[in-house]
Design a protein around this motif. Structure first.
Motif, mmCIF file in Angstrom:
data_model
loop_
_atom_site.group_PDB
_atom_site.id
_atom_site.type_symbol
_atom_site.label_atom_id
_atom_site.label_comp_id
_atom_site.label_asym_id
_atom_site.label_seq_id
_atom_site.Cartn_x
_atom_site.Cartn_y
_atom_site.Cartn_z
ATOM 1 N N LEU A 78 0.821 -1.215 0.000
ATOM 2 C CA LEU A 78 0.000 0.000 0.000
ATOM 3 C C LEU A 78 0.856 1.266 0.000
ATOM 4 O O LEU A 78 0.520 2.246 -0.667
ATOM 5 N N LYS A 82 0.791 4.059 -2.832
ATOM 6 C CA LYS A 82 0.550 5.469 -2.498
ATOM 7 C C LYS A 82 1.636 6.364 -3.103
ATOM 8 O O LYS A 82 1.350 7.438 -3.620
ATOM 9 N N TYR A 90 -6.288 5.079 -3.730
ATOM 10 C CA TYR A 90 -7.672 5.294 -3.295
ATOM 11 C C TYR A 90 -8.678 4.434 -4.059
ATOM 12 O O TYR A 90 -9.832 4.327 -3.650
ATOM 13 N N ASP A 91 -8.238 3.802 -5.137
ATOM 14 C CA ASP A 91 -9.085 2.819 -5.806
ATOM 15 C C ASP A 91 -9.198 1.547 -4.979
ATOM 16 O O ASP A 91 -10.158 0.781 -5.120
ATOM 17 N N GLU A 92 -8.205 1.332 -4.130
ATOM 18 C CA GLU A 92 -8.209 0.183 -3.217
ATOM 19 C C GLU A 92 -9.321 0.415 -2.186
ATOM 20 O O GLU A 92 -9.439 1.499 -1.623
ATOM 21 N N PRO A 93 -10.167 -0.587 -1.925
ATOM 22 C CA PRO A 93 -11.236 -0.415 -0.928
ATOM 23 C C PRO A 93 -10.670 0.020 0.439
ATOM 24 O O PRO A 93 -9.611 -0.421 0.845
ATOM 25 N N ALA A 94 -11.400 0.892 1.111
ATOM 26 C CA ALA A 94 -10.948 1.434 2.386
ATOM 27 C C ALA A 94 -10.652 0.348 3.413
ATOM 28 O O ALA A 94 -9.716 0.470 4.201
ATOM 29 N N ILE A 95 -11.429 -0.727 3.405
ATOM 30 C CA ILE A 95 -11.198 -1.806 4.356
ATOM 31 C C ILE A 95 -9.827 -2.441 4.164
ATOM 32 O O ILE A 95 -9.208 -2.913 5.096
ATOM 33 N N ASN A 96 -9.326 -2.410 2.924
ATOM 34 C CA ASN A 96 -8.008 -2.963 2.630
ATOM 35 C C ASN A 96 -6.878 -1.989 2.952
ATOM 36 O O ASN A 96 -5.721 -2.388 3.036
ATOM 37 N N ARG A 97 -7.207 -0.711 3.120
ATOM 38 C CA ARG A 97 -6.190 0.309 3.424
ATOM 39 C C ARG A 97 -6.001 0.532 4.910
ATOM 40 O O ARG A 97 -5.201 1.357 5.307
ATOM 41 N N ARG A 98 -6.739 -0.207 5.718
ATOM 42 C CA ARG A 98 -6.614 -0.012 7.163
ATOM 43 C C ARG A 98 -5.197 -0.332 7.626
ATOM 44 O O ARG A 98 -4.537 -1.169 7.031
#
Length: 99
Positions: A78, A82, A90-98
Motif C-alpha cells: 500500500l 501510495k 484510493y481505488d483500493e477499498p478502504a477496508i483494505n487500506r486499514r
C-alpha cells in the motif's frame, strides 16, 4: 513468578499493545515496556525466544487476522502504491487500506 503466570501476563500486555494499535492509538511506551518485560523473562529463564515469537505471532493473528509477515507485506504494498499513484491507492477499498 512461575512460567504460567509470566506467560499470562505477557499475553495481557501484548493484547493491550495490539488493541491500541488496531484502534489507531499505538502506545510506543507500552510496546517497549512489554518487550523489556519479555526480555527479562527470557533472561530469568521463564520463556525462550522461540516461545516468545510463537506467542507474539499467535496473538497478532488473533488481533489482526493475519500474520506479522502478511501485515507487513500488505502495508509495504500500500505504501508503494501510495507513492506511485494516489488514484490507484484510493481505488483500493478502504477496508483494505486499514493500518
Amino acid at each position: 513468578m512461575d512460567k504460567h503466570a509470566f506467560l499470562a501476563e505477557c499475553q495481557t500486555r501484548i493484547r493491550k499493545v495490539y488493541e491500541l494499535t488496531k484502534a489507531g492509538k499505538p502506545d510506543d511506551t507500552l510496546k517497549y515496556r512489554t518487550e523489556g518485560f519479555m526480555n527479562a523473562g527470557e533472561f530469568l529463564g521463564l520463556i525462550s525466544r522461540d516461545e516468545a515469537r510463537e506467542l507474539i505471532e499467535s496473538l497478532h493473528q488473533d488481533a489482526f487476522g493475519e500474520s506479522i509477515a502478511q501485515r507487513r507485506e500488505r502495508k509495504d504494498r500500500l505504501n508503494k502504491l501510495k507513492e506511485h499513484s494516489l488514484d490507484a491507492f484510493y481505488d483500493e477499498p478502504a477496508i483494505n487500506r486499514r493500518p
